[in-house]
Scaffold this motif. Structure first.
Motif, PDB file in Angstrom:
ATOM      1  N   ALA A 186      -9.110  28.152 -52.530  1.00 15.22           N
ATOM      2  CA  ALA A 186      -7.947  28.964 -52.156  1.00 15.22           C
ATOM      3  C   ALA A 186      -8.108  29.529 -50.742  1.00 15.22           C
ATOM      4  O   ALA A 186      -7.127  29.679 -50.015  1.00 15.22           O
ATOM      5  N   VAL A 187      -9.346  29.853 -50.342  1.00 14.89           N
ATOM      6  CA  VAL A 187      -9.547  30.385 -48.995  1.00 14.89           C
ATOM      7  C   VAL A 187      -9.943  29.281 -48.015  1.00 14.89           C
ATOM      8  O   VAL A 187     -10.182  29.551 -46.837  1.00 14.89           O
ATOM      9  N   GLY A 188     -10.050  28.037 -48.496  1.00 18.24           N
ATOM     10  CA  GLY A 188     -10.305  26.914 -47.600  1.00 18.24           C
ATOM     11  C   GLY A 188     -11.708  26.838 -47.027  1.00 18.24           C
ATOM     12  O   GLY A 188     -11.918  26.296 -45.946  1.00 18.24           O
ATOM     13  N   ASP A 189     -12.692  27.387 -47.764  1.00 17.88           N
ATOM     14  CA  ASP A 189     -14.068  27.400 -47.250  1.00 17.88           C
ATOM     15  C   ASP A 189     -14.792  26.113 -47.662  1.00 17.88           C
ATOM     16  O   ASP A 189     -15.502  26.064 -48.670  1.00 17.88           O
ATOM     17  N   THR A 190     -14.615  25.039 -46.886  1.00 17.32           N
ATOM     18  CA  THR A 190     -15.179  23.746 -47.290  1.00 17.32           C
ATOM     19  C   THR A 190     -16.707  23.733 -47.250  1.00 17.32           C
ATOM     20  O   THR A 190     -17.345  23.048 -48.052  1.00 17.32           O
ATOM     21  N   ALA A 191     -17.291  24.503 -46.333  1.00 13.86           N
ATOM     22  CA  ALA A 191     -18.758  24.548 -46.268  1.00 13.86           C
ATOM     23  C   ALA A 191     -19.324  25.123 -47.561  1.00 13.86           C
ATOM     24  O   ALA A 191     -20.273  24.576 -48.137  1.00 13.86           O
ATOM     25  N   ALA A 192     -18.732  26.224 -48.013  1.00 15.70           N
ATOM     26  CA  ALA A 192     -19.207  26.841 -49.264  1.00 15.70           C
ATOM     27  C   ALA A 192     -18.915  25.938 -50.456  1.00 15.70           C
ATOM     28  O   ALA A 192     -19.703  25.871 -51.393  1.00 15.70           O
ATOM     29  N   LEU A 193     -17.789  25.217 -50.409  1.00 12.28           N
ATOM     30  CA  LEU A 193     -17.470  24.290 -51.498  1.00 12.28           C
ATOM     31  C   LEU A 193     -18.541  23.216 -51.611  1.00 12.28           C
ATOM     32  O   LEU A 193     -18.991  22.875 -52.700  1.00 12.28           O
ATOM     33  N   GLU A 194     -18.967  22.698 -50.454  1.00  4.95           N
ATOM     34  CA  GLU A 194     -19.995  21.661 -50.465  1.00  4.95           C
ATOM     35  C   GLU A 194     -21.321  22.225 -50.962  1.00  4.95           C
ATOM     36  O   GLU A 194     -22.031  21.611 -51.752  1.00  4.95           O
ATOM     37  N   GLN A 195     -21.621  23.434 -50.496  1.00  8.23           N
ATOM     38  CA  GLN A 195     -22.861  24.090 -50.915  1.00  8.23           C
ATOM     39  C   GLN A 195     -22.863  24.333 -52.424  1.00  8.23           C
ATOM     40  O   GLN A 195     -23.906  24.267 -53.071  1.00  8.23           O
ATOM     41  N   ASN A 196     -21.695  24.606 -52.972  1.00 12.41           N
ATOM     42  CA  ASN A 196     -21.601  24.832 -54.408  1.00 12.41           C
ATOM     43  C   ASN A 196     -21.291  23.548 -55.177  1.00 12.41           C
ATOM     44  O   ASN A 196     -20.846  23.592 -56.324  1.00 12.41           O
ATOM     45  N   ALA A 197     -21.515  22.413 -54.505  1.00 16.01           N
ATOM     46  CA  ALA A 197     -21.551  21.090 -55.163  1.00 16.01           C
ATOM     47  C   ALA A 197     -20.235  20.621 -55.759  1.00 16.01           C
ATOM     48  O   ALA A 197     -20.222  19.963 -56.790  1.00 16.01           O
ATOM     49  N   VAL A 198     -19.125  20.949 -55.123  1.00 15.33           N
ATOM     50  CA  VAL A 198     -17.842  20.496 -55.660  1.00 15.33           C
ATOM     51  C   VAL A 198     -17.809  18.968 -55.748  1.00 15.33           C
ATOM     52  O   VAL A 198     -17.178  18.389 -56.636  1.00 15.33           O
ATOM     53  N   GLN A 199     -18.551  18.289 -54.853  1.00 17.64           N
ATOM     54  CA  GLN A 199     -18.551  16.820 -54.834  1.00 17.64           C
ATOM     55  C   GLN A 199     -19.255  16.235 -56.062  1.00 17.64           C
ATOM     56  O   GLN A 199     -19.107  15.047 -56.352  1.00 17.64           O
ATOM     57  N   ASP A 200     -20.006  17.051 -56.811  1.00 18.51           N
ATOM     58  CA  ASP A 200     -20.678  16.565 -58.019  1.00 18.51           C
ATOM     59  C   ASP A 200     -19.748  16.525 -59.228  1.00 18.51           C
ATOM     60  O   ASP A 200     -20.110  15.983 -60.277  1.00 18.51           O
ATOM     61  N   CYS A 201     -18.567  17.122 -59.096  1.00 22.26           N
ATOM     62  CA  CYS A 201     -17.631  17.207 -60.236  1.00 22.26           C
ATOM     63  C   CYS A 201     -17.314  15.810 -60.773  1.00 22.26           C
ATOM     64  O   CYS A 201     -17.014  14.902 -60.005  1.00 22.26           O
ATOM     65  N   ILE A 202     -17.404  15.636 -62.100  1.00 26.46           N
ATOM     66  CA  ILE A 202     -17.098  14.329 -62.697  1.00 26.46           C
ATOM     67  C   ILE A 202     -15.691  14.312 -63.289  1.00 26.46           C
ATOM     68  O   ILE A 202     -15.298  13.354 -63.954  1.00 26.46           O
ATOM     69  N   GLU A 203     -14.951  15.395 -63.089  1.00 28.39           N
ATOM     70  CA  GLU A 203     -13.545  15.492 -63.516  1.00 28.39           C
ATOM     71  C   GLU A 203     -13.369  15.284 -65.015  1.00 28.39           C
ATOM     72  O   GLU A 203     -12.406  14.670 -65.459  1.00 28.39           O
ATOM     73  N   CYS A 204     -14.307  15.807 -65.786  1.00 21.75           N
ATOM     74  CA  CYS A 204     -14.248  15.646 -67.243  1.00 21.75           C
ATOM     75  C   CYS A 204     -13.224  16.567 -67.880  1.00 21.75           C
ATOM     76  O   CYS A 204     -12.808  16.338 -69.009  1.00 21.75           O
ATOM     77  N   GLY A 205     -12.858  17.654 -67.173  1.00 21.37           N
ATOM     78  CA  GLY A 205     -11.825  18.551 -67.698  1.00 21.37           C
ATOM     79  C   GLY A 205     -12.317  19.657 -68.607  1.00 21.37           C
ATOM     80  O   GLY A 205     -11.522  20.431 -69.118  1.00 21.37           O
ATOM     81  N   CYS A 206     -13.649  19.755 -68.819  1.00 21.98           N
ATOM     82  CA  CYS A 206     -14.179  20.793 -69.713  1.00 21.98           C
ATOM     83  C   CYS A 206     -13.774  22.197 -69.249  1.00 21.98           C
ATOM     84  O   CYS A 206     -13.484  23.072 -70.060  1.00 21.98           O
ATOM     85  N   CYS A 207     -13.759  22.418 -67.932  1.00 20.61           N
ATOM     86  CA  CYS A 207     -13.461  23.763 -67.409  1.00 20.61           C
ATOM     87  C   CYS A 207     -12.044  24.169 -67.761  1.00 20.61           C
ATOM     88  O   CYS A 207     -11.804  25.240 -68.310  1.00 20.61           O
ATOM     89  N   GLN A 208     -11.118  23.280 -67.449  1.00 22.45           N
ATOM     90  CA  GLN A 208      -9.712  23.614 -67.675  1.00 22.45           C
ATOM     91  C   GLN A 208      -9.412  23.713 -69.171  1.00 22.45           C
ATOM     92  O   GLN A 208      -8.616  24.546 -69.584  1.00 22.45           O
ATOM     93  N   TYR A 209     -10.066  22.872 -69.963  1.00 24.28           N
ATOM     94  CA  TYR A 209      -9.903  22.933 -71.415  1.00 24.28           C
ATOM     95  C   TYR A 209     -10.349  24.292 -71.946  1.00 24.28           C
ATOM     96  O   TYR A 209      -9.710  24.871 -72.809  1.00 24.28           O
ATOM     97  N   SER A 210     -11.447  24.817 -71.391  1.00 29.73           N
ATOM     98  CA  SER A 210     -12.045  26.039 -71.930  1.00 29.73           C
ATOM     99  C   SER A 210     -11.398  27.312 -71.421  1.00 29.73           C
ATOM    100  O   SER A 210     -11.579  28.366 -72.016  1.00 29.73           O
ATOM    101  N   CYS A 211     -10.691  27.244 -70.298  1.00 23.91           N
ATOM    102  CA  CYS A 211     -10.234  28.482 -69.640  1.00 23.91           C
ATOM    103  C   CYS A 211      -9.212  29.249 -70.486  1.00 23.91           C
ATOM    104  O   CYS A 211      -8.107  28.767 -70.708  1.00 23.91           O
ATOM    105  N   PRO A 212      -9.570  30.461 -70.950  1.00 25.25           N
ATOM    106  CA  PRO A 212      -8.637  31.215 -71.787  1.00 25.25           C
ATOM    107  C   PRO A 212      -7.455  31.768 -70.993  1.00 25.25           C
ATOM    108  O   PRO A 212      -6.469  32.193 -71.573  1.00 25.25           O
TER     109      PRO A 212
END
Lengths: 324, 449
Positions: free
Chosen positions: B396-422
């Motif tokens: 949302a804030v467009g911080d691509t460096a922090a996104l990379e550091q937090n491994a967004v590129q490792d996401c396998i898009e399985c959907g577990c996060c969105q499924y679980s979010c209350p």
């Protein structure tokens, strides 16, 4: 028909179902509070809940012009926790001020649900404790539906101990003069509404744990830290420092550790962050109880550690797959 | 032995295997088929037939368009009517070869007999060539060309071939059905791949909710007597069938970020791929059929189906054969409900990797997003150990460096996060966009080096 990206299913859990679970978990303690403190505490409970829910609705609707920010279940949890923190004799208008501080100041002014830095119910309790110390420390057990055997009206065990120590008595003398021991504390001595009902609180927490709403790391680290510090201090000087049992079952310890420190929004996200948070609360509360001027420090300890949550969240992260 | 599973995150959605007891039925041929040139991961295939050509079933009609690409064969016999763009199931234009169906005459040299051939060819190159020429691609979802995956780069050796029979997505039952009905062929296929990989061990991973498949696979392994092969029972947990998760579960090893399974000595192949390998190598039969499930909680019990389909069949034709899409359908999905694609165009044709037509009712409708309450269920559910709530905020804030550091590129898009979010936060929607952005940055940086 709809076309949207995956996943195409959602778990049955929602924010409302979680809040409902928290309310269910607080019911045993609430019932115990009503039984021991009677009609007066029912009034406090009603004013706190109606006040919190009503104020959140009013602020979201007419002040922030974002009615979607209103979440009745969440405001209800805040109201219930506030009621469990207030003595039964608290005048209704003080409870309303408490609700205003909790919802208006601690929650909505930060942006509403999920945005607050401090636990709303504790912020209100501390505000009231400083502003109305007399109302906030008078725990009258005489109005209860269940008459207590050794009903002591007025001060809580921790404040009796604190006053006694300040007037130069030893712990043994204080206990003997006032008829306090570990079993009387757990059974029927005054504390904040919900605090006399340690077992009810623990039962509620276990429900939340089974329902996977909360994880035990924060309460466990708080209680173990408190046990360790009080155990060591009590062993070194038993006449000056109250022991483990008294510290764990009295005051706001259980309500704070089980239900206030575990608030999602104001606690760290990772397991080890939670442990640091809990240890911090445990250390601060014991320092306040032993060396501070207040008899009880759970609320202060939680608020102080709330401030550190953003920093703790920066330092501790989940364990990632395939990365050292 | 204790049941195996992966070590981080995961969820337990209801398993809804409604079509599990439905035998595989063979679909009749439609009047026309539309064969997509984009049946696989990598480069599009290039047509090698012209309009007006007569083709036979199993004849090559398109060749690989690059190193990572695959041959495509005609699924029917008939006349090439047109070659040009047609909409795929997401609504994108892809080159298709349209064929008027005129019967089912198979090309020369394809063995259509049902006899099981257990003798495995000695020559590794011959096997790889057969797999390549028959257009075999991974049928577990990614459709990566199999001959590439079975040919590790020099210096890397496979220690373990993991056969993926987990089918951890709810609703899907095609892998379960072939494990029951085509067991021996799958096991021979596994032995062929073992051979190609230099005789490594082979573990067939099946989740505990398919006891019949576990028993059938065990009996077949024992009967056929291939060495170094065993069945492993896995706990029921999503996304167990994710390549990285399955390697963690079976071998207790984790693939490094940006690495490949072969780096830790693993090769993962789906059971469907194993069947395709068997047919290619032992029968010279190209990959023009696969098994799919027609299912959904709103599909009446008698109309749940497992079908053997030919590639190029319009999905609408298959739905008609199954008695039509229920009127109360809110969303149609091809693939599982967690990772499958919503069907925007039911006239789209099946491809090699098609695994289902899933009819979902009201429960698939998204709820309005509410504020994040920092419950961390998304982080607890993430099988890669990421913190989706944090990634969403960083995006949302467009911080691509922090996104990379937090491994967004490792996401396998399985959907577990969105499924679980209350709070119904569309976490994966945001993370997908963030991931695409960060991957672009990483690619650009690597290109400069």
């Amino acid at each position: 028909m709809i076309v949207s990206p995956s996943p195409h299913l959602h778990s049955p859990a929602s924010t409302n179902s979680i809040m409902r679970d928290v309310i269910i978990a607080l019911l045993p303690a609430t019932i115990v509070m009503l039984l021991f403190y009677g009609w007066a505490s029912l009034l406090v409970l009603a004013v706190a809940c109606v006040g919190c829910v009503g104020l959140e609705y009013a602020i979201a609707r007419w002040l922030m012009h974002k009615p979607e920010l209103f979440n009745g279940w969440s405001a209800g949890v805040t109201g219930l926790l506030l009621a469990l923190n207030l003595p039964p004799t608290t005048p209704w208008w003080v409870v309303v001020i408490g609700a205003l501080v909790a919802i208006g100041v601690a929650k909505m002014s930060f942006g509403g649900l999920g945005q607050n830095l401090f636990n709303p119910a504790i912020t209100a309790r501390v505000f009231l404790l400083i502003s109305f110390p007399v109302y906030m420390t008078d725990w009258d057990l005489t109005g209860g539906f269940i008459s207590s055997v050794d009903a002591i009206s007025g001060a809580t065990p921790l404040s009796i101990i604190k006053e006694g120590l300040m007037s130069g008595m030893t712990l043994d003398e204080i206990m003997e003069v006032n008829g306090i021991n570990a079993s009387t504390i757990i059974r029927d001595l005054g504390g904040s509404g919900g605090e006399i009902s340690g077992l009810a609180l623990v039962a509620g927490f276990i429900y939340l744990w089974i329902r996977k709403v909360v994880k035990p790391w924060i309460p466990l680290s708080i209680l173990l830290t408190v046990a360790l510090i009080s155990g060591v201090f009590h062993a070194v000087n038993p006449q000056q420092f109250a022991g483990m049992e008294i510290n764990i079952i009295s005051g706001g310890m259980l309500l704070g550790a089980l239900f206030m420190a575990t608030d999602y929004v104001t606690s760290p996200s990772s397991k080890w962050g939670g442990v640091i948070f809990g240890v911090g609360i445990g250390v601060i509360v014991m320092m306040i109880r032993y060396f501070g001027s207040y008899p009880e420090g759970m609320s202060f300890a939680i608020l102080i550690m709330n401030c550190f949550v953003p920093l703790i969240n920066r330092a501790f992260h989940q364990k990632k797959y395939g990365r050292a | 032995m204790a049941k195996l599973t992966f070590s981080i995150g995961g969820i337990h959605p209801a398993d809804s295997k409604l079509a599990r007891d439905c035998k595989i039925e063979v679909l009749p041929l439609p009047p026309k088929v539309y064969v997509s040139m984009f049946q696989h991961l990598g480069a599009q295939a290039k047509p090698v037939v012209a309009v007006g050509d007569k083709v036979k079933t199993g004849q090559i009609i398109a060749e690989p368009g690059g190193f990572i690409s695959a041959y495509v064969h005609s699924p029917v016999s008939g006349t090439v009517k047109a070659i040009g763009p047609r909409k795929d199931l997401a609504g994108f234009n892809v080159v298709h070869i349209e064929i008027d169906v005129e019967g089912d005459e198979w090309a020369e040299g394809i063995d259509l007999s049902p006899e099981l051939v257990t003798a495995i060819p000695e020559d590794r190159e011959f096997i790889l060539d057969r797999i390549k020429m028959c257009g075999v691609v991974g049928l577990g979802g990614a459709t990566f060309p199999t001959h590439v995956k079975l040919n590790p780069p020099p210096g890397k050796t496979a220690e373990c071939l993991i056969l993926n029979g987990t089918e951890c997505e709810p609703y899907l039952t095609s892998d379960f059905r072939i494990l029951l009905e085509r067991t021996d062929e799958i096991i021979v296929g596994a032995a062929i791949m073992q051979k190609v990989l230099g005789g490594c061990q082979c573990v067939i991973g099946i989740e505990e909710n398919k006891p019949e498949a576990i028993a059938a696979a065990r009996a077949s392994v024992q009967k056929l007597g291939f060495p170094n092969m065993r069945v492993a029972v896995l706990k029921k947990r999503y996304p167990q069938g994710g390549e990285k998760q399955l390697i963690d579960a079976v071998m207790h090893r984790q693939v490094k970020s940006g690495g490949l399974p072969i780096d830790v000595g693993a090769v993962v192949q789906n059971v469907g791929t194993s069947l395709a390998v068997y047919e290619a190598v032992q029968k010279n039969r190209p990959l023009i059929t696969n098994v799919m499930t027609f299912t959904g909680n709103i599909v009446p019990a008698g109309r749940q189906k497992n079908y053997l389909f030919r590639i190029g069949m319009p999905l609408s034709f298959i739905a008609e054969q199954a008695g039509g899409v229920p009127e109360v359908t809110v969303k149609l999905v091809s693939g599982g409900p967690m990772m499958g694609k919503a069907i925007a165009n039911l006239d789209a044709a099946t491809v090699k990797g098609t695994s289902s037509i899933l009819c979902l009712g009201e429960e698939t409708r998204r709820h309005p997003e509410t504020p994040c309450i920092s419950c961390c269920r998304c982080a607890d559910a993430c099988p890669m150990g990421l913190e989706p709530f944090l990634l969403k905020k960083l995006y949302a804030v467009g911080d691509t460096a922090a996104l990379e550091q937090n491994a967004v590129q490792d996401c396998i898009e399985c959907g577990c996060c969105q499924y679980s979010c209350p709070a119904y936060v569309p976490l994966l929607d945001n993370i997908r966009m963030a991931k695409a952005q960060v991957m672009g940055i990483i690619r650009a940086r690597n290109a400069k080096k």
